[in-house]
Design an enzyme around this catalytic site. Structure first.
Site, PDB file in Angstrom:
ATOM      1  N   TYR A  93      81.722  44.876  76.208  1.00 19.53           N
ATOM      2  CA  TYR A  93      82.225  44.513  74.873  1.00 19.53           C
ATOM      3  C   TYR A  93      83.673  44.979  74.706  1.00 19.53           C
ATOM      4  CZ  TYR A  93      81.457  43.066  70.040  1.00 19.53           C
ATOM      5  OH  TYR A  93      81.512  42.409  68.833  1.00 19.53           O
ATOM      6  N   LYS A 116      85.710  46.410  66.367  1.00 19.64           N
ATOM      7  CA  LYS A 116      84.592  46.521  65.417  1.00 19.64           C
ATOM      8  C   LYS A 116      84.579  47.907  64.757  1.00 19.64           C
ATOM      9  CE  LYS A 116      82.835  42.391  65.767  1.00 19.64           C
ATOM     10  NZ  LYS A 116      83.269  41.378  64.780  1.00 19.64           N
TER      11      LYS A 116
HETATM   12  N1  NAD Z   1      77.238  36.237  68.360  1.00 24.95           N
HETATM   13  C1  NAD Z   1      76.869  37.505  68.359  1.00 24.95           C
HETATM   14  O1  NAD Z   1      76.041  37.930  69.153  1.00 24.95           O
HETATM   15  C2  NAD Z   1      77.465  38.454  67.350  1.00 24.95           C
HETATM   16  C3  NAD Z   1      76.859  39.711  67.168  1.00 24.95           C
HETATM   17  C4  NAD Z   1      77.397  40.591  66.236  1.00 24.95           C
HETATM   18  C5  NAD Z   1      78.530  40.227  65.518  1.00 24.95           C
HETATM   19  N2  NAD Z   1      79.102  39.007  65.722  1.00 24.95           N
HETATM   20  C6  NAD Z   1      80.289  38.666  64.941  1.00 24.95           C
HETATM   21  O2  NAD Z   1      80.022  37.565  64.113  1.00 24.95           O
HETATM   22  C7  NAD Z   1      81.264  36.957  63.747  1.00 24.95           C
HETATM   23  C8  NAD Z   1      81.156  35.453  63.936  1.00 24.95           C
HETATM   24  O3  NAD Z   1      81.054  35.147  65.318  1.00 24.95           O
HETATM   25  P1  NAD Z   1      80.004  34.094  65.891  1.00 24.95           P
HETATM   26  O4  NAD Z   1      79.201  34.823  66.901  1.00 24.95           O
HETATM   27  O5  NAD Z   1      79.344  33.355  64.794  1.00 24.95           O
HETATM   28  O6  NAD Z   1      80.947  33.129  66.756  1.00 24.95           O
HETATM   29  P2  NAD Z   1      81.815  31.856  66.297  1.00 24.95           P
HETATM   30  O7  NAD Z   1      82.697  31.562  67.474  1.00 24.95           O
HETATM   31  O8  NAD Z   1      80.949  30.777  65.837  1.00 24.95           O
HETATM   32  O9  NAD Z   1      82.681  32.408  65.087  1.00 24.95           O
HETATM   33  C9  NAD Z   1      83.900  33.093  65.242  1.00 24.95           C
HETATM   34  C10 NAD Z   1      84.856  32.482  64.244  1.00 24.95           C
HETATM   35  O10 NAD Z   1      86.106  33.174  64.237  1.00 24.95           O
HETATM   36  C11 NAD Z   1      87.078  32.183  63.941  1.00 24.95           C
HETATM   37  N3  NAD Z   1      88.433  32.632  64.258  1.00 24.95           N
HETATM   38  C12 NAD Z   1      88.902  33.117  65.441  1.00 24.95           C
HETATM   39  N4  NAD Z   1      90.228  33.358  65.341  1.00 24.95           N
HETATM   40  C13 NAD Z   1      90.603  33.037  64.068  1.00 24.95           C
HETATM   41  C14 NAD Z   1      91.822  33.055  63.353  1.00 24.95           C
HETATM   42  N5  NAD Z   1      92.968  33.438  63.911  1.00 24.95           N
HETATM   43  N6  NAD Z   1      91.822  32.647  62.060  1.00 24.95           N
HETATM   44  C15 NAD Z   1      90.686  32.235  61.472  1.00 24.95           C
HETATM   45  N7  NAD Z   1      89.494  32.179  62.095  1.00 24.95           N
HETATM   46  C16 NAD Z   1      89.455  32.566  63.379  1.00 24.95           C
HETATM   47  C17 NAD Z   1      86.644  31.001  64.805  1.00 24.95           C
HETATM   48  O11 NAD Z   1      87.277  29.810  64.382  1.00 24.95           O
HETATM   49  C18 NAD Z   1      85.151  31.009  64.563  1.00 24.95           C
HETATM   50  O12 NAD Z   1      84.839  30.211  63.451  1.00 24.95           O
HETATM   51  C19 NAD Z   1      82.331  37.626  64.615  1.00 24.95           C
HETATM   52  O13 NAD Z   1      82.947  38.646  63.858  1.00 24.95           O
HETATM   53  C20 NAD Z   1      81.496  38.235  65.739  1.00 24.95           C
HETATM   54  O14 NAD Z   1      82.146  39.333  66.354  1.00 24.95           O
HETATM   55  C21 NAD Z   1      78.583  38.111  66.603  1.00 24.95           C
END
Ligand code: NAD
Length: 273
Positions: A163, A170
Site C-alpha cells: 500500500y 491515508k
Molecule cells: N477499493 C478499495 O479496496 C478501497 C478500500 C479502502 C478505501 N478506498 C478508498 O475509497 C476511495 C474511492 O476509491 P475506489 O476504490 O472507489 O476507486 P475509484 O477508482 O472508483 O475511485 C477513485 C476516484 O478518485 C477520483 N480522482 C482521482 N484523482 C482525482 C483528482 N485529481 N480530482 C478528482 N477526482 C480524482 C477518480 O476519478 C475516481 O473517481 C479512495 O479514497 C480509496 O483510497 C478504497
C-alpha cells in the site's frame, strides 16, 4: 419514508459502476436523497470524453442525480465551480462524500522508502489535502446538520506492504478528517471516515486489492470479504442523521480484519513448524 427524504448533497469520486462512491450514492438515492455528481475532467485530446461518459451512463438513468460536472481537486477553480453549481441547484447541502485518491503506479510499486518527491506531493495533494480544500470551499453551503464523509484504509493506521505511499496519504487523510471535525463542530457539521476492507475498483486494483482479498477472507473474524453494498449502507449511515452524535471517527467496514492481533485462522492452514 426514506432516511434521506428531503436531503441533498454532493458525491465526489464516481469513476464507474464499481466505485465505492457509486455504492454509497445508490443507497442514498434509494432512501430518498438527491445528489450532484462529479467526474474527472477529460483530457482535451479525448474526443470520446470517456471520463464523462462512464459516469453519465450511470447518472443519466437516475432521476435523483441532478447534475454531473467535472472536478480535478488539484484545481481550486474547479472546486469552486462545483460548489457554485451545488448552491444554484440545492441552496444548502446536507451531505458531502469525498471518495478520491491517487498515487502514480510507479510510486505504488516502489518500496515506500523510494517514493519520489513529486509523486509524494501529488499523492498527498489529491488523496489528503483535497479533503481540506473541498470542505473549506463547501463551508458556505453546508447546512446546520450536515455531514462529510471520506474514504480511508487500514494501511494508514498500520503498515500494509504494497500500500506504500498511499498508506502515508491515508494517515494524513485520517488526521485531516479529525481536525476538520474540530473546526466544523461549532457549525453542527460532522466529519467522519469509513475504512473499507478491499473491494475491486479502479483505484483498488492499483493499490493491490487483489492480493488483499485472499488474505482478508482467511484472517477476518467474519471469514469473508465485504461487499460494495455493505460499504454503501454504512457510508449512507455516516452521512445521515442516524449517526448524528458521531464525528471525528473512523468506522471500519472490513469484516473485522482490523481487530486481529495475529493471523488467526490463517495459522490453521499453515501451522508454524
Ligand atoms: N477499493 C478499495 O479496496 C478501497 C478500500 C479502502 C478505501 N478506498 C478508498 O475509497 C476511495 C474511492 O476509491 P475506489 O476504490 O472507489 O476507486 P475509484 O477508482 O472508483 O475511485 C477513485 C476516484 O478518485 C477520483 N480522482 C482521482 N484523482 C482525482 C483528482 N485529481 N480530482 C478528482 N477526482 C480524482 C477518480 O476519478 C475516481 O473517481 C479512495 O479514497 C480509496 O483510497 C478504497
Amino acid at each position: 419514508m426514506g432516511l434521506f427524504d428531503g436531503k441533498k448533497g454532493l458525491i465526489l469520486g464516481v469513476a464507474n459502476d464499481h466505485s465505492i462512491a457509486w455504492a454509497i450514492a445508490q443507497e442514498i438515492m434509494s432512501q430518498g436523497g438527491v445528489c450532484g455528481f462529479t467526474h474527472l475532467p477529460d483530457r482535451p485530446d479525448d474526443a470520446r470524453k470517456r471520463n464523462h461518459r462512464r459516469v453519465s451512463l450511470l447518472t443519466d438513468k437516475c432521476e435523483s442525480a441532478k447534475f454531473l460536472v467535472p472536478l480535478d481537486v488539484t484545481n481550486d477553480e474547479n472546486i469552486a465551480a462545483v460548489m457554485s453549481r451545488a448552491a444554484e441547484e440545492f441552496g444548502k447541502i446536507d451531505f458531502l462524500l469525498h471518495s478520491i485518491a491517487y498515487a502514480s503506479l510507479d510510486d505504488l510499486k516502489r518500496d515506500t522508502i523510494e517514493t519520489s518527491r513529486d509523486g509524494f506531493k501529488l499523492a498527498m495533494e489529491i488523496s489528503a489535502y483535497s479533503l481540506l480544500a473541498v470542505a473549506n470551499a463547501a463551508r458556505g453551503i453546508l447546512s446546520d446538520r450536515s455531514a462529510i464523509l471520506t474514504m480511508t484504509y487500514y494501511g494508514g493506521e498500520r503498515p500494509v506492504p504494497g500500500y506504500n505511499v498511499m498508506g502515508i496519504c491515508k494517515a494524513a487523510l485520517d488526521s485531516c478528517m479529525k481536525y476538520l471535525a474540530y473546526d466544523l463542530g461549532p457549525s453542527g457539521v460532522r466529519v467522519n471516515a469509513l475504512s473499507a476492507g478491499p473491494v475491486r475498483t479502479l483505484a483498488g486494483r492499483a493499490a493491490g486489492v487483489d492480493d488483499m482479498l485472499a488474505l482478508y477472507e482467511r484472517m477476518a473474524p467474519l471469514g469473508r470479504n465485504i461487499t460494495h453494498e455493505e460499504v454503501g449502507r454504512t457510508g449512507a449511515f455516516l452521512l445521515s442523521d442516524m449517526s448524528d452524535g458521531v464525528t471525528g471517527d473512523i468506522l471500519h467496514v472490513d469484516a473485522g480484519f482490523n481487530i486481529m492481533g495475529s493471523p488467526g485462522r490463517l495459522l490453521d492452514e499453515a501451522p508454524p513448524q
